[in-house]
Design a protein around this motif. Structure first.
Motif, short mmCIF file in Angstrom:
data_model
loop_
_atom_site.label_atom_id
_atom_site.label_comp_id
_atom_site.label_asym_id
_atom_site.label_seq_id
_atom_site.Cartn_x
_atom_site.Cartn_y
_atom_site.Cartn_z
N LEU A 194 0.82 -1.21 0.00
CA LEU A 194 0.00 0.00 0.00
C LEU A 194 0.85 1.26 0.00
CD1 LEU A 194 -2.73 -1.06 2.60
CD2 LEU A 194 -2.71 -1.41 0.12
N ALA A 195 2.05 1.19 0.57
CA ALA A 195 2.98 2.32 0.64
C ALA A 195 4.33 1.75 1.05
CB ALA A 195 2.49 3.37 1.65
N PRO A 196 5.41 2.52 0.91
CA PRO A 196 6.71 2.03 1.36
C PRO A 196 6.67 1.64 2.85
CG PRO A 196 6.99 3.98 0.01
CD PRO A 196 5.52 3.84 0.25
N GLY A 197 6.93 0.37 3.14
CA GLY A 197 6.88 -0.12 4.50
C GLY A 197 5.51 -0.53 4.97
N MET A 198 4.52 -0.48 4.08
CA MET A 198 3.14 -0.82 4.45
C MET A 198 2.64 -1.93 3.52
SD MET A 198 -0.08 1.78 4.92
CE MET A 198 -1.56 1.29 5.77
N PHE A 341 -9.12 3.49 6.81
CA PHE A 341 -8.61 4.62 6.02
C PHE A 341 -7.27 5.07 6.60
CE2 PHE A 341 -11.23 6.17 9.38
CZ PHE A 341 -10.78 7.43 9.75
N TYR A 342 -6.40 5.57 5.71
CA TYR A 342 -5.02 5.89 6.12
C TYR A 342 -4.45 6.94 5.18
CZ TYR A 342 -3.78 2.93 2.14
OH TYR A 342 -3.69 2.40 0.87
N GLU A 350 -7.01 13.37 0.96
CA GLU A 350 -5.81 12.63 0.59
C GLU A 350 -5.71 11.28 1.26
OE1 GLU A 350 -2.31 14.95 1.10
OE2 GLU A 350 -3.14 16.74 0.12
N LEU A 351 -6.78 10.86 1.91
CA LEU A 351 -6.77 9.57 2.60
C LEU A 351 -7.22 8.46 1.65
CD1 LEU A 351 -8.37 10.55 6.03
CD2 LEU A 351 -5.93 10.29 5.48
N ASP A 352 -6.62 7.32 1.80
CA ASP A 352 -7.01 6.13 1.03
C ASP A 352 -7.79 5.19 1.93
OD1 ASP A 352 -5.67 6.87 -1.38
OD2 ASP A 352 -3.76 6.31 -0.43
N THR A 353 -8.62 4.35 1.31
CA THR A 353 -9.45 3.40 2.05
C THR A 353 -9.23 2.00 1.50
OG1 THR A 353 -11.14 5.11 2.43
CG2 THR A 353 -11.79 2.81 2.75
N VAL A 354 -9.17 1.04 2.43
CA VAL A 354 -9.03 -0.37 2.05
C VAL A 354 -9.93 -1.19 2.97
CG1 VAL A 354 -7.07 -0.77 3.59
CG2 VAL A 354 -7.38 -2.20 1.57
N LEU A 355 -10.49 -2.27 2.45
CA LEU A 355 -11.37 -3.13 3.22
C LEU A 355 -10.54 -4.23 3.88
CD1 LEU A 355 -14.38 -3.66 3.93
CD2 LEU A 355 -14.40 -5.29 2.01
N LEU A 356 -10.60 -4.27 5.21
CA LEU A 356 -9.91 -5.31 5.97
C LEU A 356 -10.92 -6.39 6.34
CD1 LEU A 356 -7.63 -3.17 8.34
CD2 LEU A 356 -7.09 -4.15 6.10
N HIS A 373 -4.15 6.70 10.58
CA HIS A 373 -5.07 5.63 10.20
C HIS A 373 -6.24 5.60 11.18
CE1 HIS A 373 -2.25 3.93 13.16
NE2 HIS A 373 -3.24 3.12 13.52
N GLY A 374 -7.30 4.90 10.79
CA GLY A 374 -8.49 4.78 11.63
C GLY A 374 -9.47 3.80 11.00
N VAL A 375 -10.55 3.53 11.71
CA VAL A 375 -11.61 2.64 11.24
C VAL A 375 -12.87 3.48 11.07
CG1 VAL A 375 -13.06 0.65 11.78
CG2 VAL A 375 -10.62 0.62 12.34
N ARG A 376 -13.32 3.56 9.84
CA ARG A 376 -14.48 4.40 9.55
C ARG A 376 -15.80 3.67 9.77
NH1 ARG A 376 -13.21 6.13 4.48
NH2 ARG A 376 -12.37 8.10 5.26
N LYS A 377 -15.82 2.36 9.51
CA LYS A 377 -17.10 1.65 9.54
C LYS A 377 -16.87 0.15 9.69
CE LYS A 377 -21.16 0.83 6.57
NZ LYS A 377 -21.76 1.09 5.23
N ILE A 378 -17.77 -0.51 10.42
CA ILE A 378 -17.80 -1.97 10.49
C ILE A 378 -18.93 -2.47 9.60
CG2 ILE A 378 -18.06 -3.99 12.00
CD1 ILE A 378 -15.53 -2.37 12.52
N VAL A 379 -18.60 -3.34 8.69
CA VAL A 379 -19.57 -3.84 7.72
C VAL A 379 -20.31 -5.03 8.35
CG1 VAL A 379 -19.95 -4.69 5.39
CG2 VAL A 379 -18.05 -3.11 5.86
#
Length: 406
Positions: A194-198, A341-342, A350-356, A373-379
């Motif tokens: 997702l990013a350098p080191g991520m 989101f991070y 400028e934040l990106d979102t990915v589903l964990l 980073h943070g958690v926006r929503k629980i599906v």
């Protein structure tokens, strides 16, 4: 001057001082054989034989192996050596306490080294010196001991107890770590940088691994230091339940306090969690070779209900060494999916979102160690059915974050 009266009773060998023959040189043994005529007789000599393949005086080696110590009867047909001079008469022993003690020591040695003696049992002394004789087939009275450098140093050879050598292991290093972890990791999983080191590992954990994690957390939750609802700096309760393994952490006091406000101490960090973190980092280093390794000291377990979430933040409460080196954080997702989101800043545009999803593992360290980073929503209704059936996990998302504090 007081006179010493010799003992008339039989001397008990267990009451005599113990002599470690491994620490005696050739000249010491020869001198000891001549200390008294009452122990060996006038014509008996102790003859130590030295293995020349091991002992090399010219090369400075002081390791001596007495391949055979025997009592040889002195007669003209078998022994061709000069008869040792008697130092004292038998009457001298009566008046000399030192000679009396030497006689007792020599008598003990004579008893130990009889050629027809059976295997000798260990003799323990007050200073933990132990003498051994092998009971195996072959020559008797064979002693193998450390270098006599334990008494004196020769040519820089250190004493045995100061040598730092790795112990010989019968199993491959980290074999236990791999055996535990291989039951948790899927054979097929996706790796996304997702990013350098991520790095995000999709479908990384097997169902068994996820079940084990839930059961381990449930076991810890039932004892002292289990899940509770923490508060923030303003005193407001967070929309999650939290517990720690290994060390205590909370949003207010950080790592300052060992105990929680209720007086409970966190349970120990499970070995399986340490194995999970170390192996996940190794897999991440395949594509991020600059990502440093770390050994987790704490696991923060957060449970988000279907209404739970956490705002944008940084994991920056660890020690300066951990933060400067960019030691990675491991984030494990179990149960319902979450919108994560991070970004490098707090700007929402400028934040990106990915589903964990359940079984995903996220690693961020190195250049991404201070990422927001943070958690926006629980599906809802996204947890694997088989996981719910085997564990009885309530609706929501269980998240583990493993970190090295210092």
């Amino acid at each position: 001057m007081s006179t010493v009266t010799p003992a008339t009773t039989t001397v008990n060998p267990d009451s005599l001082p113990t002599v470690d023959l491994c620490h005696l040189s050739l000249s010491d043994l020869h001198s000891l054989s001549k200390c008294s005529n009452s122990s060996f007789g006038c014509y008996d000599v102790v003859i130590p034989k030295i293995d020349r393949s091991i002992f090399n005086e010219s090369a400075g080696s002081r390791k001596q192996t007495y391949s055979r110590l025997r009592l040889a009867l002195a007669n003209s047909s078998t022994i061709h050596c000069r008869t040792p001079r008697r130092r004292t008469l038998a009457s001298d022993v009566v008046d000399d306490p030192e000679q009396a003690e030497n006689s007792q020591i020599s008598s003990l040695l004579s008893e130990l080294f009889q050629s027809n003696a059976e295997g000798l049992a260990p003799i323990e002394a007050e200073n933990d010196v132990v003498l051994f004789q092998s009971n195996a087939e072959g020559p008797r009275n064979v002693f193998h001991g450390p270098s006599i450098g334990t008494l004196r140093h020769y040519d820089g050879v250190p004493p045995y107890h100061t040598r730092h050598e790795e112990p010989f292991s019968l199993v491959t290093p980290n074999i236990r770590t791999n055996l535990v972890f291989d039951r948790w990791r899927n054979l097929c999983f996706d790796r996304k940088v997702l990013a350098p080191g991520m790095v995000l590992f999709k479908n990384y954990l097997t169902l068994k691994g996820q079940v084990d994690i839930v059961n381990i957390c449930q076991k810890g939750a039932m004892g002292p230091g289990g899940f509770y609802q923490p508060t923030n700096q303003n005193g407001d309760k967070l929309r999650l339940h939290m517990m720690c393994f290994g060390r205590n952490w909370d949003p207010v006091t950080k790592y300052e306090k060992r105990y929680r406000s209720d007086g409970s101490e966190p349970p120990p960090l499970p070995y399986e969690f340490i194995s999970l973190a170390e192996n996940t980092i190794r897999d991440a280093q395949w594509c991020q070779d600059k990502l440093p390794s770390m050994c987790p000291q704490i696991c923060v377990a957060n449970f988000y209900s279907i209404y739970g979430r956490i705002g944008l933040h940084q994991d920056c409460d660890e020690g300066s060494r951990s933060l400067i080196k960019g030691l990675p954080v491991i984030s494990v997702s179990i149960g319902s999916s979450a919108e994560f989101f991070y970004g490098d800043c707090k700007d929402a545009d400028e934040l990106d979102t990915v589903l964990l999803e359940s079984g995903d593992v996220l690693v961020f360290g190195g250049e991404s160690r201070h990422i927001f980073h943070g958690v926006r929503k629980i599906v809802q209704d996204t947890a694997p059915d088989q996981l719910l059936q085997e564990t009885g996990l309530i609706p929501g998302r269980l998240n583990l974050t493993l970190r090295q504090v210092a």
